[in-house]
Design a protein around this motif. Structure first.
Motif, short mmCIF file in Angstrom:
data_model
loop_
_atom_site.label_atom_id
_atom_site.label_comp_id
_atom_site.label_asym_id
_atom_site.label_seq_id
_atom_site.Cartn_x
_atom_site.Cartn_y
_atom_site.Cartn_z
N ARG A 214 15.92 27.55 90.58
CA ARG A 214 17.28 28.08 90.60
C ARG A 214 17.36 29.58 90.36
O ARG A 214 18.42 30.15 90.42
N PHE A 215 16.26 30.21 90.08
CA PHE A 215 16.27 31.63 89.79
C PHE A 215 16.19 32.44 91.07
O PHE A 215 15.51 32.08 92.02
N HIS A 216 16.88 33.57 91.08
CA HIS A 216 16.95 34.44 92.24
C HIS A 216 15.62 35.13 92.48
O HIS A 216 14.93 35.48 91.54
N ARG A 217 15.27 35.33 93.75
CA ARG A 217 14.07 36.09 94.09
C ARG A 217 14.48 37.54 94.29
O ARG A 217 15.23 37.83 95.22
N TYR A 218 14.02 38.42 93.45
CA TYR A 218 14.43 39.82 93.49
C TYR A 218 13.56 40.62 94.43
O TYR A 218 12.39 40.29 94.67
N SER A 219 14.13 41.70 94.96
CA SER A 219 13.39 42.59 95.85
C SER A 219 12.28 43.30 95.06
O SER A 219 12.29 43.33 93.83
N TRP A 220 11.34 43.89 95.79
CA TRP A 220 10.23 44.59 95.15
C TRP A 220 10.75 45.73 94.27
O TRP A 220 10.25 45.94 93.17
N ASP B 82 7.90 42.23 79.33
CA ASP B 82 7.61 40.86 78.90
C ASP B 82 8.59 39.83 79.47
O ASP B 82 8.54 38.66 79.10
N ALA B 83 9.47 40.23 80.40
CA ALA B 83 10.44 39.30 80.98
C ALA B 83 9.73 38.26 81.83
O ALA B 83 8.85 38.58 82.62
N THR B 84 10.11 37.00 81.65
CA THR B 84 9.51 35.93 82.44
C THR B 84 10.52 35.32 83.40
O THR B 84 10.17 34.94 84.51
N GLN B 85 11.77 35.19 82.99
CA GLN B 85 12.82 34.64 83.84
C GLN B 85 14.04 35.53 83.71
O GLN B 85 14.52 35.77 82.60
N VAL B 86 14.56 36.00 84.84
CA VAL B 86 15.70 36.90 84.84
C VAL B 86 16.82 36.25 85.63
O VAL B 86 16.61 35.77 86.74
N ALA B 87 18.01 36.24 85.04
CA ALA B 87 19.18 35.67 85.72
C ALA B 87 20.43 36.32 85.14
O ALA B 87 20.40 36.94 84.07
N GLY B 88 21.52 36.19 85.85
CA GLY B 88 22.80 36.72 85.39
C GLY B 88 23.41 35.84 84.32
O GLY B 88 22.98 34.70 84.08
N PHE B 89 24.44 36.35 83.68
CA PHE B 89 25.10 35.65 82.58
C PHE B 89 25.58 34.27 83.02
O PHE B 89 25.35 33.26 82.34
N HIS B 90 26.26 34.20 84.16
CA HIS B 90 26.83 32.93 84.61
C HIS B 90 25.75 31.94 85.05
O HIS B 90 25.91 30.73 84.87
N THR B 91 24.65 32.44 85.57
CA THR B 91 23.54 31.56 85.94
C THR B 91 22.94 30.91 84.71
O THR B 91 22.66 29.70 84.70
N TRP B 92 22.77 31.68 83.64
CA TRP B 92 22.27 31.10 82.40
C TRP B 92 23.23 30.04 81.89
O TRP B 92 22.82 28.98 81.42
N HIS B 93 24.52 30.31 81.98
CA HIS B 93 25.53 29.35 81.53
C HIS B 93 25.45 28.07 82.35
O HIS B 93 25.50 26.97 81.79
N ASP B 94 25.30 28.20 83.68
CA ASP B 94 25.20 27.02 84.54
C ASP B 94 23.94 26.21 84.24
O ASP B 94 23.93 24.99 84.47
N LEU B 95 22.90 26.86 83.76
CA LEU B 95 21.65 26.17 83.42
C LEU B 95 21.68 25.58 82.01
O LEU B 95 20.69 25.02 81.55
N GLY B 96 22.82 25.72 81.32
CA GLY B 96 22.94 25.18 79.98
C GLY B 96 22.35 26.06 78.90
O GLY B 96 22.06 25.59 77.80
N ARG B 97 22.16 27.32 79.21
CA ARG B 97 21.62 28.28 78.23
C ARG B 97 22.73 29.23 77.82
O ARG B 97 23.73 29.40 78.51
N GLU C 280 23.14 41.01 72.97
CA GLU C 280 22.01 41.24 73.87
C GLU C 280 22.37 42.27 74.93
O GLU C 280 23.51 42.35 75.37
N LYS C 281 21.40 43.05 75.34
CA LYS C 281 21.59 44.07 76.38
C LYS C 281 21.09 43.53 77.72
O LYS C 281 20.13 42.77 77.76
N GLY C 282 21.72 43.96 78.79
CA GLY C 282 21.34 43.52 80.12
C GLY C 282 20.27 44.42 80.72
O GLY C 282 19.94 45.48 80.20
N ILE C 283 19.72 43.97 81.83
CA ILE C 283 18.73 44.74 82.59
C ILE C 283 19.43 45.27 83.82
O ILE C 283 20.10 44.53 84.53
N MET C 284 19.28 46.56 84.10
CA MET C 284 19.91 47.18 85.26
C MET C 284 19.06 46.94 86.50
O MET C 284 17.85 47.17 86.48
N ILE C 285 19.70 46.44 87.57
CA ILE C 285 19.04 46.26 88.85
C ILE C 285 19.99 46.74 89.94
O ILE C 285 21.17 46.96 89.69
#
Length: 73
Positions: A3-9, A21-36, A42-47
């Motif tokens: 369910r995680f997005h594939r990010y560009s290079w 050290d990031a292993t799984q990156v997703a947006g706020f709503h995606t984490w919520h949909d996954l039950g997390r 917490e601070k976000g990552i800029m992309i």
């Protein structure tokens, strides 16, 4: 997890530079949909987000090209 997005290079490099050290990156709503839940404070990552532009039809594009130069300030 598929369910995680594939990010560009470029975004992978940005994520790695900000959070090596990031292993799984997703947006706020995606984490919520996954039950997390995201911890408070917490601070976000800029992309870079893709910008999609609708193409005009050929007739209106030709009409726009025929107009004299306009300057918007």
């Amino acid at each position: 997890m598929g369910r995680f997005h594939r990010y560009s290079w470029g975004n992978v490099l940005l994520i790695n530079s900000q959070r090596p050290d990031a292993t799984q990156v997703a947006g706020f709503h995606t984490w919520h949909d996954l039950g997390r839940w995201v911890k408070k404070g917490e601070k976000g990552i800029m992309i870079f987000a893709p910008v999609l532009v609708k193409q005009k039809d050929a007739a209106s594009a030709a009409k726009e090209a025929a107009k004299p130069d306009e300057v918007f300030v």
